[in-house]
Write an enzyme that holds these catalytic residues in place. Structure first.
Site, mmCIF file in Angstrom:
data_model
loop_
_atom_site.group_PDB
_atom_site.id
_atom_site.type_symbol
_atom_site.label_atom_id
_atom_site.label_comp_id
_atom_site.label_asym_id
_atom_site.label_seq_id
_atom_site.Cartn_x
_atom_site.Cartn_y
_atom_site.Cartn_z
ATOM 1 N N GLY A 290 0.839 -1.188 0.000
ATOM 2 C CA GLY A 290 0.000 0.000 0.000
ATOM 3 C C GLY A 290 0.871 1.233 0.000
ATOM 4 O O GLY A 290 2.091 1.153 0.259
ATOM 5 N N GLN B 234 3.186 9.781 2.044
ATOM 6 C CA GLN B 234 4.468 9.090 1.860
ATOM 7 C C GLN B 234 5.221 9.569 0.614
ATOM 8 O O GLN B 234 6.391 9.248 0.441
ATOM 9 C CB GLN B 234 4.256 7.574 1.770
ATOM 10 C CG GLN B 234 3.767 6.968 3.078
ATOM 11 C CD GLN B 234 3.590 5.473 2.946
ATOM 12 O OE1 GLN B 234 2.573 5.004 2.488
ATOM 13 N NE2 GLN B 234 4.616 4.721 3.329
ATOM 14 N N CYS C 40 6.669 -0.746 6.664
ATOM 15 C CA CYS C 40 6.190 0.452 5.980
ATOM 16 C C CYS C 40 7.292 0.971 5.067
ATOM 17 O O CYS C 40 8.458 0.989 5.467
ATOM 18 C CB CYS C 40 5.819 1.499 7.034
ATOM 19 S SG CYS C 40 5.243 3.058 6.345
ATOM 20 N N LEU C 41 6.934 1.403 3.869
ATOM 21 C CA LEU C 41 7.957 1.927 2.951
ATOM 22 C C LEU C 41 8.649 3.157 3.539
ATOM 23 O O LEU C 41 9.783 3.459 3.173
ATOM 24 C CB LEU C 41 7.328 2.283 1.593
ATOM 25 C CG LEU C 41 6.810 1.100 0.755
ATOM 26 C CD1 LEU C 41 6.200 1.612 -0.542
ATOM 27 C CD2 LEU C 41 7.905 0.099 0.464
ATOM 28 N N HIS D 82 -3.553 0.319 8.130
ATOM 29 C CA HIS D 82 -2.212 0.919 8.088
ATOM 30 C C HIS D 82 -2.207 2.167 7.196
ATOM 31 O O HIS D 82 -1.717 3.227 7.587
ATOM 32 C CB HIS D 82 -1.218 -0.131 7.563
ATOM 33 C CG HIS D 82 0.186 0.371 7.405
ATOM 34 N ND1 HIS D 82 1.241 -0.103 8.158
ATOM 35 C CD2 HIS D 82 0.714 1.307 6.569
ATOM 36 C CE1 HIS D 82 2.346 0.540 7.802
ATOM 37 N NE2 HIS D 82 2.050 1.390 6.830
ATOM 38 N N GLU D 83 -2.789 2.035 5.985
ATOM 39 C CA GLU D 83 -2.769 3.162 5.038
ATOM 40 C C GLU D 83 -3.633 4.322 5.531
ATOM 41 O O GLU D 83 -3.253 5.485 5.403
ATOM 42 C CB GLU D 83 -3.221 2.718 3.645
ATOM 43 C CG GLU D 83 -2.310 1.683 2.980
ATOM 44 C CD GLU D 83 -0.837 2.035 3.037
ATOM 45 O OE1 GLU D 83 -0.474 3.224 2.958
ATOM 46 O OE2 GLU D 83 -0.026 1.098 3.185
ATOM 47 N N HIS E 71 -2.005 6.601 7.994
ATOM 48 C CA HIS E 71 -1.107 7.612 7.411
ATOM 49 C C HIS E 71 -1.841 8.938 7.173
ATOM 50 O O HIS E 71 -1.231 10.008 7.261
ATOM 51 C CB HIS E 71 -0.552 7.126 6.067
ATOM 52 C CG HIS E 71 0.664 6.247 6.176
ATOM 53 N ND1 HIS E 71 1.839 6.663 6.741
ATOM 54 C CD2 HIS E 71 0.882 4.968 5.777
ATOM 55 C CE1 HIS E 71 2.737 5.682 6.685
ATOM 56 N NE2 HIS E 71 2.178 4.629 6.101
#
Ligand code: ZN
Length: 186
Positions: A46, A51, A95-96, A137-138, A141
């Site tokens: 995701g 991000q 996470c990226l 999670h997304e 953000h």
């Protein structure tokens, strides 16, 4: 389309609440296309707009979480909202924006999603397991929340050294770029 650099932990963009998208403009469509390419290039499940440095309520989720036979690279969700409907389950998350940092994070194992797609169409559904986890999670953000905020103080302390190193790096203006991660092949 282009692969965008990833904003990492320590950059304040990740801690700001995101603005709703009132109108799906060409700029939004172009951003979603770039984010799709970026998510695929970094092999993410995701990706949320903050991000890539945009404080907008826009997230992408890997299509394979939504379908056993995905036809596209990403599901685009605009102004998404979740209702948590399941039981608590704990699993490993990354996470990226937090490269090489992982922790076991409690989440709800079921969610109901309401969002808009890129054509303004309503997107609704119930999701379970990994798809439910990725959505939570997304969406976190979009409110400036990271998975490390949802672990115990003890776990957070174990990650402290790596988090501080990443924070210092981000404060120098560093962004995570694909070309820095691709091995040289001579
Ligand atoms: Zn993330």
């Amino acid at each position: 389309m282009s692969v965008l650099p990833i904003v990492c932990y320590g950059n304040k963009t990740l801690r700001e609440a995101c603005e709703p998208i009132d109108e799906i403009t060409d700029e939004i469509r172009a951003l979603a296309a770039d984010m799709s390419e970026t998510m695929a290039a970094f092999e993410g499940l995701g990706l949320a707009a903050p991000q890539v440095g945009k404080n907008l309520r826009l997230v992408l989720v890997n299509a394979r979480l939504f379908s056993e036979n995905p036809t596209g690279a990403a599901v685009v969700l605009i102004n998404p909202e979740l209702t948590l409907t399941g039981k608590r389950f704990v699993d490993r998350e990354g996470c990226l924006s937090l490269p090489e940092i992982f922790a076991r994070v409690p989440r709800s194992d079921a969610v109901t999603l309401r969002a808009r797609g890129l054509d303004g169409e309503a997107v609704e559904g119930e999701f379970h397991g990994l798809a439910a986890r990725a959505l939570q999670h997304e969406l976190d953000h979009l409110d400036g929340v990271l998975f490390i905020d949802r672990v115990s103080k003890a776990v957070r302390a174990l990650l402290g050294k790596r988090l501080r190193a990443l924070e210092e790096l981000s404060k120098t203006g560093w962004l995570r770029k694909l070309e820095d991660e691709v091995e040289e092949t001579g």
